[in-house]
Structure formats: structure tokens, C-alpha cells
Motif scaffolding. Sequence first.
Motif, PDB file in Angstrom:
ATOM      1  N   TRP A 106      -3.470  -1.494 -53.228  1.00 43.91           N
ATOM      2  CA  TRP A 106      -3.599  -2.431 -54.344  1.00 43.91           C
ATOM      3  C   TRP A 106      -2.224  -3.025 -54.655  1.00 43.91           C
ATOM      4  N   GLN A 110     -11.567 -10.783 -56.763  1.00 47.38           N
ATOM      5  CA  GLN A 110     -10.755 -11.427 -55.736  1.00 47.38           C
ATOM      6  C   GLN A 110     -11.579 -11.600 -54.456  1.00 47.38           C
ATOM      7  N   ARG A 160      -9.290  -1.879 -61.864  1.00 50.70           N
ATOM      8  CA  ARG A 160      -8.809  -2.477 -60.611  1.00 50.70           C
ATOM      9  C   ARG A 160      -9.962  -2.863 -59.691  1.00 50.70           C
ATOM     10  N   ASP A 191      -3.557  -5.907 -63.643  1.00 52.34           N
ATOM     11  CA  ASP A 191      -4.770  -5.476 -62.934  1.00 52.34           C
ATOM     12  C   ASP A 191      -6.004  -6.294 -63.332  1.00 52.34           C
ATOM     13  N   THR A 215      -8.138 -10.037 -62.453  1.00 52.07           N
ATOM     14  CA  THR A 215      -8.320 -11.272 -61.679  1.00 52.07           C
ATOM     15  C   THR A 215      -9.040 -12.283 -62.560  1.00 52.07           C
ATOM     16  N   ALA A 267     -11.241  -6.131 -60.685  1.00 50.96           N
ATOM     17  CA  ALA A 267     -10.307  -7.190 -60.275  1.00 50.96           C
ATOM     18  C   ALA A 267     -10.370  -7.408 -58.762  1.00 50.96           C
ATOM     19  N   THR A 276      -4.668 -12.955 -59.319  1.00 48.84           N
ATOM     20  CA  THR A 276      -4.725 -11.515 -59.583  1.00 48.84           C
ATOM     21  C   THR A 276      -3.331 -11.051 -59.972  1.00 48.84           C
ATOM     22  N   SER A 303     -13.376 -13.732 -65.780  1.00 50.07           N
ATOM     23  CA  SER A 303     -12.175 -12.915 -65.767  1.00 50.07           C
ATOM     24  C   SER A 303     -12.623 -11.454 -65.696  1.00 50.07           C
ATOM     25  N   SER A 304     -11.914 -10.638 -64.904  1.00 51.66           N
ATOM     26  CA  SER A 304     -12.401  -9.272 -64.695  1.00 51.66           C
ATOM     27  C   SER A 304     -12.238  -8.416 -65.958  1.00 51.66           C
TER      28      SER A 304
END
Length: 540
Positions: free
Chosen positions: A297, A370, A363, A534, A536, A366, A503, A521-522
Motif C-alpha cells: 500500500w 482505485q 485502506r 488512506d 481515494t 480506498a 489516492t 469518496s472512500s
Amino acid sequence: MEQSSQWWRDAVIYQVYPRSFADRDGDGMGDLPGITGRLSALRDLGVDAVWLSPFYPSPQHDAGYDVADYRSVDPRFGTLADADAMIAEAHALDLKVLVDLVPNHTSSAHAWFAAALAAAPGSRERDRYIFRDGRGPGGDEPPNSWRSVFGGPAWERVPDGQWYLHLFDVTQPDLNWADPEVRAEFESVLRFWLDRGVDGFRVDVAHGLIKDRDLVDWHYPSAILGGLGQEGPPPPMWDQEEVHEIYQQWRSVLDTYPGGRILVAEAWVKPAERLARYVRPDEMHQAFNFEYLDTPWSAEPLRKVIEQSLAANDAVGATTTWVLSNHDVVRHATRLGYPVGEARRHGIGVDDPQPDTALGLRRARAATLQMLALPGSAYLYQGEELGLPEHTTMPDEYRQDPAWFRSGHTERGRDGCRVPIPWEADSPSYGFGPSDASWLPQPASWAEYALDRQRGVAGSTYELYRTALRLRRERGLGSAALSWMDAPADVLAFRIGEVTVLTNFSDAAVELPVGGEVLVSSEPLDADGRVPTDVTVWVG
Ligand code: NOJ
């Protein structure tokens, strides 16, 4: 080729693990009628296709990847009529169906292997597999030094003194792909399922069918599932040149069927240029990009792997096939909950370091956002749309993965990512089936992940996936071109079609890319409208 037959180039394909998706008869093991009954949920999620792990008759020593009969259905999962009904229902919902093809090995319960054991050394029956005399006095030593992927030697001795090769479990003898009868048989198996209407095949161990002619010794690990890193010279059991002519032949079979039938390679091969050889125009259509799955990551390594994968596949006219989770690896919501750059884990038990669950999920969301913005196709593994973590505290007595046994209990193995998934928070087995039965225990904490707790709930992982899949389709992201954008250190930003994707891997919040509105948006942006660590975001 017309456009509709190229559906796979940007498709999102959902992996169903039949044991653990939905159980109609309540025996604790999922089944085909269970899957059929839940397909509309996948339509609602917004995927294009499903891939089912094996449901064929099998002693289940490797969860069905030990196939005893390639043209039937294991009674645990249902009947051939159930398979037909499942395919018909999927098609009625406009979902394509891929099935799993396991050509590297059969089960030792396959009729061919029984015949091979009953026949003499040197016989035609033995020649369908890889039987050899041993080395050393009395042939007591295995024919070479190869190790099984699951641990222990890759050779087993039979009563008359010969040895047979099994790169996986002892109950999974490797087939001899130099034998024309083996080739003819698998072409016929392809046709059997194509005639039943399947849209393609996920090909198990696609890089392993051909072994070095001389079976030369190999003193490094046979690291198929242990990561891609191979030390030393090219391994004599993987990615041999002659494997490609098999897929060229299969491709010519598939091309005689209408509607765009596809082959997807499970090939743990790197670098990207080597993997891309499996998706040349006259071979397979897709190959899982495991190098992406394996990348830490971190902005720079991810940028590099994305760039290299796209370039290598572009060079052969293929799209890239992204994946973050499957039934062989620790789920990404858990994997990403460990410190960045730690070696990949082969299963997690109660006495292992435990992940940071909240960080892992953050994460993972995210990462998925991505991945779903990248051009090409993407595979999802059942349960990831719920943010499901690995079961990391499963008592060892429940474990069934042959890797756990063959590694002398040093590798926990893959059971933790195979636990039956939760549909309804307040039902027995969380709605997996009508009873409490579940072939692997479900953690008590899983009610909160159940679909019915997330559906319609703004900000839930399920709704995040649904939104991302809808936007991806509406904006044509899977078939758009990617261009990188300048970004601060530890931030990755690219433009895909009309959308900007950013990200933030850094420790501090960063400014949103200018222009456009936030599409998804995450996680929420911070109070100043910046993108936190963390996270995206898609802007368009
Ligand atoms: C890869 C499959 O995904 C895995 O589950 C299986 O154990 C091996 N191939 C052997 O078939």
C-alpha cells in the motif's frame, strides 16, 4: 469483432465460492440452488458476470480443486440440472457465467488415476500422468527435488515402486500434457460446458501444465501461492514456452461459439511482459494481475505496477485484469490492516499478530475505489463488497486447507478467507442457509457486515461498491485511457476519461484536485474539504 462479443474487456466479474455463498439445503455447505436464489443480489450490486469456483464431483481434499469428474456436479452442490438452472437464471439477469477449469491435475479419485494405478509402469494409462522411477538404490528417492506448493515433497510412491508427481496435494496427481489423449479430453470438457451455455473458463494453474522435459532439479520454493518472487533461474515447473500452444488451441475452440466466450488465466507469472504472453490475440482473454494484488500500500510501487501492467497488456492488444482478493489470499480488508510492506501472510491464526481492522477496512475501501477506476476488467471476491475481513481467530481444529496439514501446521492456509458470508444479521448462519450449520465457523462479529445492515445505508461498504460500479459504467471508466497527473509525494492521481482519481497514501490530508464535483469518496473528506490519509476520491 463486434462490440458485444468483447464484453470482457472492461467487465467487473464477481467470484462466487460455491461452498460459502448461499446454502439452500441447510447442510452447512453452499450449493447451486443457493447461488441461483441469490443471483439477483449480484445484479443489484452491478457486476457483469460471475465466476464460480469448482462444483464438480470431488473428494474435496482441496475444496473442489481436486476434480474427479469434469462433466458433472458434486451432490453436495446439486445436480447438472441445477447447474443448467443457475446458468439460465444468470443469463435472464444479464449476467455472464464463467466456470472453473482445473487442467493441471485431476483428483486421485478420477477414473483415469484409478486406471493408472491398476496398470503397469510404462503403460498408456500411466502416461496420462507423470509417473517416473525413483533415484538412488532401489529407486527409493523421489525422481527429483521438487516440492509441493502446499509443502512436503511433490512426489508420492505407489506400491510397485514408481512415483507420481503432484505439485499440489498428494490427492492431486499432475496430468501429462504431452499426451494427446489429455489434450483431447480437455477440449471435449470445454465443449461440454460451452454447449451448456457458459461464457467462459477461469483456468486453474494456467502456467503449470507443461513441465520441463527433463524434470530438472529445483532447489527453490515452488512459490505459486507464496508470492510471485522466484529466486534463481526460471522454475522448471512454471511458465514453460509450450504451454501457450494449448491455449491457442482452446481459443480456436472457443471462437467457434457465439457471444464472446472467454478464458482467464490464473498464472502467477511475472514480470508483466511474461504474463501478457498469455493474453496475446490468439490465446486467452484475461490474466489475473497478481502483481498488483501483491503490491504494498504505497504510491510509487503501485504507480509502477499499474504503468507496467497497462503497457505490457497494451503491447499485445489486451486489457488488464485487476484483482485484490480471492479464495487463495488473505482478504484485502485484513491484508491492508498490517504495517505496509510486511511479507504476505499465508493465513492468520489466533496466536498470530492481529490486524488493525479499522485501518484495513479504510485502506481496502480506498484500494477498491482505485482499482475500479482503472482501465480494463476487475474481479471481486464474494464478501469484499461487505468489507468482510479474514477470519483471523479461527480455531485450528476447523481448518481444512491442505496447506495447513502439508506444511506441518506452519502455514495457517486459506480457510480464513473462505468462511460463509453474512446476508442477514439476525438469521441463523447470518442468512447463509436456513440453519446454523456452516462448514467453517462464522465469527460472532459478522452481524455488522451482513448485507441487510448495509443495503441503503449511506457510507456503508456495500453502497460504496454499488456507487462505484454504477459510476464506472456510466462514465465508461473501464474502457477509457489513463493519464497520470502531477501529485504531491505519496499521492497517486490520474485522469481516466473525464474523471480524476486521487489516492492519498501520505500522513497528511491533501487538497482535492481542482475542477468538478466529488463523485464518490472512500471516506468523507475532512472539515476543510481535503482528502484525508488512506482515502481515494473520484472527481468529475
Ligand atoms: C489455484 C486455486 O485457486 C487453489 O485454490 C488451488 O488450491 C490450486 N490452484 C490447486 O488447484
